[in-house]
Scaffold this motif. Structure first.
Motif, PDB file in Angstrom:
ATOM      1  N   ASN A 153       0.820  -1.196   0.000  1.00  0.00           N
ATOM      2  CA  ASN A 153       0.000   0.000   0.000  1.00  0.00           C
ATOM      3  C   ASN A 153       0.867   1.264   0.000  1.00  0.00           C
ATOM      4  O   ASN A 153       0.613   2.219  -0.748  1.00  0.00           O
ATOM      5  CB  ASN A 153      -0.942   0.003   1.210  1.00  0.00           C
ATOM      6  CG  ASN A 153      -2.263   0.685   0.918  1.00  0.00           C
ATOM      7  OD1 ASN A 153      -3.275   0.379   1.513  1.00  0.00           O
ATOM      8  ND2 ASN A 153      -2.276   1.618  -0.022  1.00  0.00           N
ATOM      9  N   VAL A 193       0.873   3.971  -2.957  1.00  0.00           N
ATOM     10  CA  VAL A 193       0.587   5.383  -2.710  1.00  0.00           C
ATOM     11  C   VAL A 193       1.723   6.254  -3.253  1.00  0.00           C
ATOM     12  O   VAL A 193       1.495   7.249  -3.943  1.00  0.00           O
ATOM     13  CB  VAL A 193       0.369   5.646  -1.206  1.00  0.00           C
ATOM     14  CG1 VAL A 193       0.354   7.136  -0.907  1.00  0.00           C
ATOM     15  CG2 VAL A 193      -0.925   5.003  -0.735  1.00  0.00           C
ATOM     16  N   THR A 199      -3.324  10.864  -2.200  1.00  0.00           N
ATOM     17  CA  THR A 199      -2.880   9.955  -1.149  1.00  0.00           C
ATOM     18  C   THR A 199      -4.047   9.157  -0.578  1.00  0.00           C
ATOM     19  O   THR A 199      -4.021   7.925  -0.528  1.00  0.00           O
ATOM     20  CB  THR A 199      -2.214  10.750  -0.008  1.00  0.00           C
ATOM     21  OG1 THR A 199      -1.137  11.495  -0.559  1.00  0.00           O
ATOM     22  CG2 THR A 199      -1.711   9.837   1.080  1.00  0.00           C
ATOM     23  N   SER A 218      -5.523   6.759  -3.127  1.00  0.00           N
ATOM     24  CA  SER A 218      -4.787   5.537  -3.447  1.00  0.00           C
ATOM     25  C   SER A 218      -4.626   4.630  -2.223  1.00  0.00           C
ATOM     26  O   SER A 218      -4.410   3.439  -2.373  1.00  0.00           O
ATOM     27  CB  SER A 218      -3.440   5.836  -4.119  1.00  0.00           C
ATOM     28  OG  SER A 218      -2.912   7.055  -3.733  1.00  0.00           O
ATOM     29  N   PHE A 219      -4.768   5.175  -1.025  1.00  0.00           N
ATOM     30  CA  PHE A 219      -4.871   4.297   0.140  1.00  0.00           C
ATOM     31  C   PHE A 219      -6.145   3.465   0.059  1.00  0.00           C
ATOM     32  O   PHE A 219      -6.206   2.348   0.546  1.00  0.00           O
ATOM     33  CB  PHE A 219      -4.893   5.120   1.435  1.00  0.00           C
ATOM     34  CG  PHE A 219      -3.572   5.159   2.149  1.00  0.00           C
ATOM     35  CD1 PHE A 219      -3.006   3.989   2.641  1.00  0.00           C
ATOM     36  CD2 PHE A 219      -2.901   6.353   2.337  1.00  0.00           C
ATOM     37  CE1 PHE A 219      -1.798   4.026   3.307  1.00  0.00           C
ATOM     38  CE2 PHE A 219      -1.681   6.396   2.990  1.00  0.00           C
ATOM     39  CZ  PHE A 219      -1.126   5.221   3.477  1.00  0.00           C
ATOM     40  N   ILE A 263      -2.849   6.644   7.134  1.00  0.00           N
ATOM     41  CA  ILE A 263      -3.306   7.751   6.290  1.00  0.00           C
ATOM     42  C   ILE A 263      -2.929   9.080   6.953  1.00  0.00           C
ATOM     43  O   ILE A 263      -2.393   9.987   6.305  1.00  0.00           O
ATOM     44  CB  ILE A 263      -4.826   7.680   6.054  1.00  0.00           C
ATOM     45  CG1 ILE A 263      -5.172   6.421   5.265  1.00  0.00           C
ATOM     46  CG2 ILE A 263      -5.325   8.926   5.330  1.00  0.00           C
ATOM     47  CD1 ILE A 263      -6.631   6.303   4.905  1.00  0.00           C
TER      48      ILE A 263
END
Lengths: 271, 320
Positions: free
Chosen positions: B99, B103, B250, B253-254, B302
């Protein structure tokens, strides 16, 4: 910095990279698998609706389509209604209370839906909302209300306060002022938020995947996802499903493009 | 009595506020706030409190248990779930690393690419407007649809990518794409950029169009070349847009959950497993307590990455 030829070259190549796959999908949805593999770029030999008949009837995408329509048709106006009520109050209240209510509602944007899925599933289970369209409506409302409040409340706060004050001196109650002044004046922002919500709610996959068990309650994205396992390489069938799932959004995009750009960008800049 | 009976007559872009200048310098009216106004936000506050805030707090509670989601009894296990995630669960650390890599790839590629598109399409000519609409288009599609389109592009035997490469004599570059575990994540990153670069381009165009043209004219008179103009005018002026693009990309795409499931199947193979798909698999495996702990790590990640980016972006030159 970039000469005109380089500029045109980059733009043309990227345009091709967007147009060609979409065209292949559109043409491919009318082809047989052999025809698609033999010539993915060619026009279909006939416009036979066989794949569409199969996905709509045979695979029951028709009823998933209706489920998506029902969920979206309720969840978008409901979210707009609650968000505009809150936004309106925030725009008229003063000082700490206005700030506190707005802050509380908007803070939810920081909680990603995927982080919340376990407790929400448990809660929905207790309330008997699993495997129901009502549950999906509620989940859509919960997940997008904060950003809707942000967009609408942010806009309504910029409305001139005198408009409200004039009407309250005339003795008009807050509800009448909401209906006859705040809502009409906020129309552009409501339209942009409506489009933003429509795209998100229509394409929502996580909640249906979590909550829905019976095939009869599937929405389109979930039904499409379940195709994936069954028809690994039956691309024409997948493509017909893709076209069907995208049609309402694409039609709306053609007619309401400027609201799309405004709405989705507002969502992005404020998200 | 009000002078504001007339509404702003100009057509405005949706989302832009009406004139507020008339408001400036005027004292707030002393009229009392009607208490009925407090009823208006109640439904929204109730929904958020009950279905968002309360469940999130509960996630912290579940995270400290070994609850399976069904049995009435469960034990408090302290921070065991968190320890397990980081030290004793290669599936989780694999998803975490995937992940972060995803990202990073998408944020760099998408920010760069959407800025280029925006620079090329800043002027409001007819061609530009048309191309903007086209480039924006993929954003409105569902992730599952985009996933299916790209599954076909990447199909090693019948797919478009290999067909095109074969057609122009570049067989050497052909690949099995998603089938190649070392490359799969990169190809999904390409798909993600195709999906959302147009959306970020629009954010950049808004930023670019707000730059006063005189600055460029003045710079040109001073003999600044295009690159110098970009470096000292454009880039500092679009800094606010850049921070929006980076932050949004960000988070986006997380959360590429739908795209991954559509393109890689459910559950995805290890080389394409990311945090959200891992949480879902843990949850589907009835390990509710552990899934809740993973969710909290996910939220923390995040927040952490967003904070780091803010720090980093502050190092770049800003406009005055």
């Amino acid at each position: 910095m970039l000469s005109s030829i380089t500029r045109r070259g980059i733009l043309a190549i990227y345009a091709v990279i967007i147009i060609v796959p979409l065209t292949v999908v559109g043409f491919g949805s009318f082809k047989s698998t052999q025809e698609l593999f033999a010539g993915p770029f060619s026009l279909p030999q006939s416009l036979s609706p066989g794949n569409y008949a199969e996905v709509i009837g045979g695979q029951d995408l028709g009823s998933s389509f209706m489920n998506s329509v029902i969920v979206t048709a309720i969840s978008v106006p409901l979210t707009l209604f609650l968000a505009s009520l809150a936004g309106y109050a925030v725009s008229r209240l003063k000082g700490f209370m206005s700030w506190a209510i707005f802050g509380f509602l908007v803070l939810g944007m920081a909680i990603p839906a995927q982080a919340n899925m376990v407790p929400l599933y448990v809660l929905f289970g207790r309330l008997g909302l699993l495997d129901s369209l009502a549950g999906l409506v509620l989940a859509n409302l919960v997940s997008t209300l904060p950003i809707a409040v942000f967009i609408l409340g942010g806009f309504m706060r910029t409305l001139p306060k005198e408009l409200y004050e004039a009407s309250s001196i005339d003795g008009t109650g807050p509800w009448r002022t909401y209906v006859s002044i705040a809502l009409p004046l906020s129309a552009p922002s409501i339209a942009a938020a409506a489009i933003f919500l429509f795209v998100i709610h229509w394409n929502e996959l996580l909640y249906p995947l979590l909550f829905i068990q019976s095939p009869g309650n599937r929405t389109l994205p979930l039904a499409l996802l379940s195709f994936q396992g069954e028809f690994q390489t039956d691309y024409p069938l997948l493509f017909a499903g893709v076209i069907l799932a995208s049609l309402p959004v694409v039609v709306a995009y053609v007619f309401l493009q400027r609201y799309f750009v405004a709405g989705i960008t507002a969502g992005a800049s404020k998200g | 009595m009000s002078t504001h009976t007339g509404l702003p007559a100009k057509r405005k872009a949706p989302g832009s506020p009406p004139d507020v200048n008339a408001n400036k310098g005027r004292r707030r009216s002393p009229t009392r706030v009607n208490p009925a106004l407090y009823l208006f936000p109640l439904p929204a506050v109730a929904v958020i409190a009950f279905f968002l805030v309360m469940p999130t707090l509960q996630a912290f509670q579940y995270a400290l248990t070994d609850w399976n989601g069904f049995s009435a009894a469960f034990n408090y296990v302290g921070v065991d779930n968190f320890v397990r995630a980081f030290t004793n669960d290669s599936l989780f650390t694999n998803a975490l690393m995937n992940n972060l890599k995803f990202v990073l790839l998408v944020v760099i590629a998408q920010t760069f690419f959407s800025l280029i598109l925006a620079l090329l399409l800043t002027k409001n000519s007819r061609g530009s407007v048309l191309l903007r609409a086209l480039f924006f288009f993929p954003t409105i599609l569902s992730s599952v649809s985009v996933a299916f389109i790209w599954k076909f592009i990447y199909d090693p035997n019948f797919g478009l990518a290999n067909a095109v490469l074969g057609g122009v004599g570049l067989e050497a570059l052909q690949s099995s794409y998603l089938g190649n575990d070392a490359q799969a994540l990169y190809w999904v990153a390409v798909t993600q950029v195709w999906f959302h670069a147009g959306q970020m381009m629009v954010v950049y165009i808004a930023g670019l169009q707000a730059i006063p043209r005189e600055l460029y004219e003045a710079a040109e008179m001073d003999g600044a070349n295009k690159w110098q103009q970009f470096k000292s005018i454009t880039w500092p002026f679009v800094a606010p847009a850049t921070s929006i693009v980076v932050a949004y990309t960000t988070v986006q795409s997380f959360k590429a959950f739908d795209l991954i499931l559509g393109i890689a199947g459910n559950p995805p193979k290890q080389s394409l497993d990311i945090l959200s798909t891992r949480i879902y698999s843990t949850f589907a495996n009835s390990e509710f307590g552990y899934a809740a702990a993973q969710s909290i790590i996910f939220m923390a990640m995040i927040a952490l990455v967003t904070w780091l980016q803010r720090r980093l972006l502050r190092l770049t030159p800003k406009g005055e």
